[in-house]
Structure formats: structure tokens, C-alpha cells
Motif scaffolding. Structure first.
Motif, PDB file in Angstrom:
ATOM      1  N   GLU A  70      48.707  49.410  47.347  1.00 33.94           N
ATOM      2  CA  GLU A  70      48.325  48.556  48.555  1.00 33.94           C
ATOM      3  C   GLU A  70      47.957  47.154  48.217  1.00 33.94           C
ATOM      4  OE1 GLU A  70      45.491  50.394  51.098  1.00 33.94           O
ATOM      5  OE2 GLU A  70      45.402  48.505  52.309  1.00 33.94           O
ATOM      6  N   THR A 116      46.019  43.845  48.623  1.00 33.72           N
ATOM      7  CA  THR A 116      44.752  43.654  49.217  1.00 33.72           C
ATOM      8  C   THR A 116      44.452  42.087  49.229  1.00 33.72           C
ATOM      9  OG1 THR A 116      43.925  43.448  46.968  1.00 33.72           O
ATOM     10  CG2 THR A 116      43.512  45.446  48.362  1.00 33.72           C
ATOM     11  N   THR A 143      46.504  43.805  43.962  1.00 33.10           N
ATOM     12  CA  THR A 143      46.480  45.201  44.780  1.00 33.10           C
ATOM     13  C   THR A 143      45.471  46.226  44.311  1.00 33.10           C
ATOM     14  OG1 THR A 143      47.823  46.371  43.146  1.00 33.10           O
ATOM     15  CG2 THR A 143      49.150  44.669  44.214  1.00 33.10           C
ATOM     16  N   LYS A 144      45.570  47.252  44.843  1.00 36.66           N
ATOM     17  CA  LYS A 144      44.670  48.493  44.513  1.00 36.66           C
ATOM     18  C   LYS A 144      45.109  49.089  43.252  1.00 36.66           C
ATOM     19  CE  LYS A 144      42.585  49.608  48.812  1.00 36.66           C
ATOM     20  NZ  LYS A 144      42.608  50.722  49.901  1.00 36.66           N
ATOM     21  N   LYS A 194      44.511  39.384  57.179  1.00 35.70           N
ATOM     22  CA  LYS A 194      43.690  40.522  56.445  1.00 35.70           C
ATOM     23  C   LYS A 194      44.103  40.241  54.845  1.00 35.70           C
ATOM     24  CE  LYS A 194      42.497  42.849  59.903  1.00 35.70           C
ATOM     25  NZ  LYS A 194      41.314  42.965  60.539  1.00 35.70           N
ATOM     26  N   ILE A 195      45.289  39.709  54.706  1.00 33.00           N
ATOM     27  CA  ILE A 195      45.741  39.557  53.154  1.00 33.00           C
ATOM     28  C   ILE A 195      45.352  38.116  52.767  1.00 33.00           C
ATOM     29  CG2 ILE A 195      47.727  39.833  51.585  1.00 33.00           C
ATOM     30  CD1 ILE A 195      46.720  42.573  52.439  1.00 33.00           C
TER      31      ILE A 195
END
Ligand code: FAD
Length: 332
Positions: A127, A129, A143-144, A165-166
Motif C-alpha cells: 500500500e 502511504t 509504501t508499507k 490522502k497520499i
């Protein structure tokens, strides 16, 4: 004859639409300064609504509903959708509805294998982030599963999610108010079903038009609420392709369009609509199906949000209204 004429006009719109509109990036008005498009404004029926256009074909409510139903997914009422979109009827009825043997995932597998041949590396379940910036440019993707430097980043997730959100707050293009004002295409309540034994009297594609299209459309667009008498689509792909279920079983799904942004897709609400649709399916087929369902999975707003980060739980993206098309789309 009237349907043939309707589809002939739709063919013209489809060809001009695909060649001259869809494949343009939509960054500048000059892309559309094309003689064919101006000449075509009239033939493309940008200025007439699809409800009036369909009425020229038939006055029968069921025939009209069949021709109007596809635009329900675009994000506006038929009376507010340009007749340009009869191009969808052409795609459905003249070009035909195609199915990849082995299931829709075969298309994804095909694209993945072509991309891999070209050297693409996929990282699934990773994901994104956030982004790291330098001099106003993204230099890496966070990313995660770690961070990745990049020369160019293409965001394929929901527009709103990437912007709000990103992206870091100082690089957001739009305000929350802007996004609130966007018209979203509908969401959907889906049931994926595995049925023991065959279901008779259904085809691969089945549209339940046993209630009024207008009331359901009203509950999606004008007064967003859980529908009282929804139309729905029932698909039984095993009618075309036996390989996608154990021998003698039926692979089905039910899809009911709903307004974007509704709350309350609880188990109880989902079940209420499951039984409402199954009552009608069983009454139409004349056989009991519910007691033979061995696999059942529902999918609705909260799933579209958690699995796709989809704004307001939409299923089909931004509504395809003229004021959100081409150069009027959000730019990130
Ligand atoms: C039930 C249903 C039926 C449909 N039927 C049709 C149809 O008949 N015809 C038609 O034209 N369209 C149809 N659509 C619409 C069509 O599927 C979508 O318009 C299309 O898939 C959008 O493609 P996309 O690549 O823009 O987004 P998506 O396919 O949604 O891909 C975006 C991807 O980004 C991922 N993602 C999101 N956030 C992150 C993050 N932070 N990090 C990493 N990855 C992330 C998501 O998980 C997703 O895999 C249907 C949709 C549904 C739900």
C-alpha cells in the motif's frame, strides 16, 4: 427500423468518441479544436438528452428502460445525460458483449504477462502511504513495504485518495470542498454466489426490469437513499463457461446500483436486499436457489472503501457528466 437508425447514429458517436475524445489526454481545449468534433456536435447529440433520443425509438416502457439502463452507471439521470452516450448501446448491442473464457481475471493475467515480458516488476499488497518530494517533484514513493525512488510516478488509485490522502498537504491540488462538490458515479451492492446444482431459466446476462427505472434512478441521483424497489443485474457466467465452477454448479453474482456516499451497509441491510433480489430471482426461475447457495460473499460501500480507497464508496469513479469530462476532470 427505428432501432436500426438509432444504432447507426450510435455507431457514428462511438467511432468519433473513441478516436477523437477518449484517447485524448484532456489537458487542453486545443486538443478538441478539430473540425470533425465541431461538425459532429450536432451528430454527436451533445445537446439533446438520451431520454428524448430513446423515446424516438419506442414508447414501450420496458424497451425504453433497456436502452436507458446503461447510462444509469454514468452518474446522471437519463434526462440529464447527453444522447452522445447512446454509444454505449452501440457497444452493447452491435459490437456485442464479450467474455474471456476462464473468467474476467484472464484479462488481468494477460496484461500482467505482457507487462512482465517487457520487464515490468509488480509489487502487490504494497500500500502506498505517501510521496517524498524535492523541488516540487516526487522523488520517491513511500509504501508499507518500504520506499522506492522514481523518475516518474503514475497514480492509478482513486483521484480523491491520491490528492487528499497520499499527497502531502502542500502539494494537494484541490480542497475538501472541491471534492465534496464532485458528482460521483453510483456505488453498488453485490452478492457473489456459488450455487449447488444448475439454475434453470437464466441466461449469462439477466436484467430485472420488473420495477420502474425512474424510481430507482431517483433514489440514486435526486434523493440519494437505499432503494425501495431496485432494478438489478443477475449474471450467471457458468452459462457460457463451465470451467469457473465445480462440475454441475452455477457461479453467479447479483448487482444492485446504489447512490454513492450512503451510510449503513450493515449485514442486516445487505441481507434485506439479498432476500429482495432472491425472491424475484426465484419467482422468475420458478425454483428454489437460496437453499442451494454454498458460497456467498457480499460487497458494498465499506468494502469499496477498504479495498479500493474509493471516495464515498463509489464503484465506477467520477460521474461522466459533461462538466467533469475531458479538460474538466480533476488534474493531479
Ligand atoms: C461490479 C462492477 C462492475 C463494473 N462493470 C463495468 C463494465 O461493465 N464496464 C466498464 O467499463 N466498467 C465497469 N466497471 C467499472 C470499472 O471496473 C472501473 O472503472 C475500472 O476498474 C477503473 O480502473 P482504474 O484502473 O482506474 O481503477 P481500479 O481498477 O480501481 O484500480 C486502482 C487500484 O489501485 C489500488 N489502490 C488504491 N489505493 C492504493 C494505495 N494507497 N496503494 C496501492 N494501491 C492502491 C486499488 O486496490 C486498485 O487495485 C465496473 C465496476 C464494478 C465495481
Amino acid at each position: 427500423l427505428r432501432l436500426r437508425k438509432f444504432l447507426k447514429q450510435a455507431e457514428y458517436k462511438y467511432n468519433v468518441g473513441i478516436q477523437d475524445l477518449v484517447f485524448k489526454p484532456g489537458r487542453s481545449l486545443t486538443e478538441f479544436m478539430d473540425f470533425r468534433i465541431f461538425k459532429g456536435l450536432f451528430q454527436l447529440d451533445m445537446l439533446k438528452d438520451i431520454r428524448k433520443h430513446v423515446a424516438e425509438v419506442s414508447s414501450h416502457p420496458k424497451l425504453k428502460a433497456i436502452l436507458e439502463f446503461p447510462v444509469l452507471f454514468l452518474g446522471a439521470l437519463p434526462q440529464n445525460t447527453p444522447a452522445l452516450y447512446s454509444l454505449m448501446n452501440y457497444a452493447d448491442m452491435s459490437l456485442g458483449t464479450w467474455y474471456p473464457m476462464g473468467g474476467m481475471n484472464k484479462i488481468i493475467e494477460g496484461m500482467v504477462s505482457v507487462a512482465k515480458e517487457q520487464g515490468v516488476k509488480f509489487r502487490t499488497s504494497t500500500e502506498v502511504t505517501g510521496f517524498k518530494y524535492s523541488n516540487g517533484r516526487i522523488i520517491s514513493v513511500l509504501t508499507k513495504g518500504g520506499s522506492f525512488t522514481a523518475d516518474i510516478v503514475v497514480g492509478g488509485a482513486d483521484y480523491h485518495h491520491i490528492d487528499q490522502k497520499i499527497s502531502s498537504p502542500e502539494y494537494r491540488e484541490y480542497s475538501p470542498e472541491y471534492w465534496e462538490k464532485r458528482k460521483m458515479a453510483p456505488s453498488s451492492l453485490l452478492f457473489y454466489l456459488g450455487v449447488k446444482g444448475k439454475v434453470n431459466n437464466v441466461l449469462h446476462h439477466n436484467l430485472f426490469f420488473d420495477y420502474e427505472l425512474d424510481q430507482h434512478a431517483h433514489e440514486i441521483y435526486t434523493d440519494p437513499t437505499w432503494p425501495t424497489k431496485p432494478l438489478f443485474y443477475a449474471s450467471a457466467p457458468t452459462k457460457t463457461d463451465e470451467s469457473i465452477a465445480p462440475e454441475g454448479c452455477e457461479n453467479m453474482f447479483l448487482l444492485m446500483p446504489t447512490a454513492p456516499g450512503l451510510s449503513g451497509d450493515s449485514e442486516e441491510v445487505r441481507e434485506k436486499y439479498y432476500h429482495l433480489m432472491m425472491d424475484r430471482l426465484e419467482s422468475y426461475t420458478g425454483e428454489s436457489i437460496r437453499d442451494r447457495v454454498i458460497v456467498k460473499r457480499s460487497f458494498a460501500y465499506s468494502d469499496f472503501k477498504s479495498e479500493y480507497n474509493s471516495f464515498k464508496g463509489n464503484a465506477y469513479g467520477l460521474a461522466n457528466t459533461l462538466d467533469q469530462t475531458a479538460i474538466f476532470k480533476p488534474r493531479l
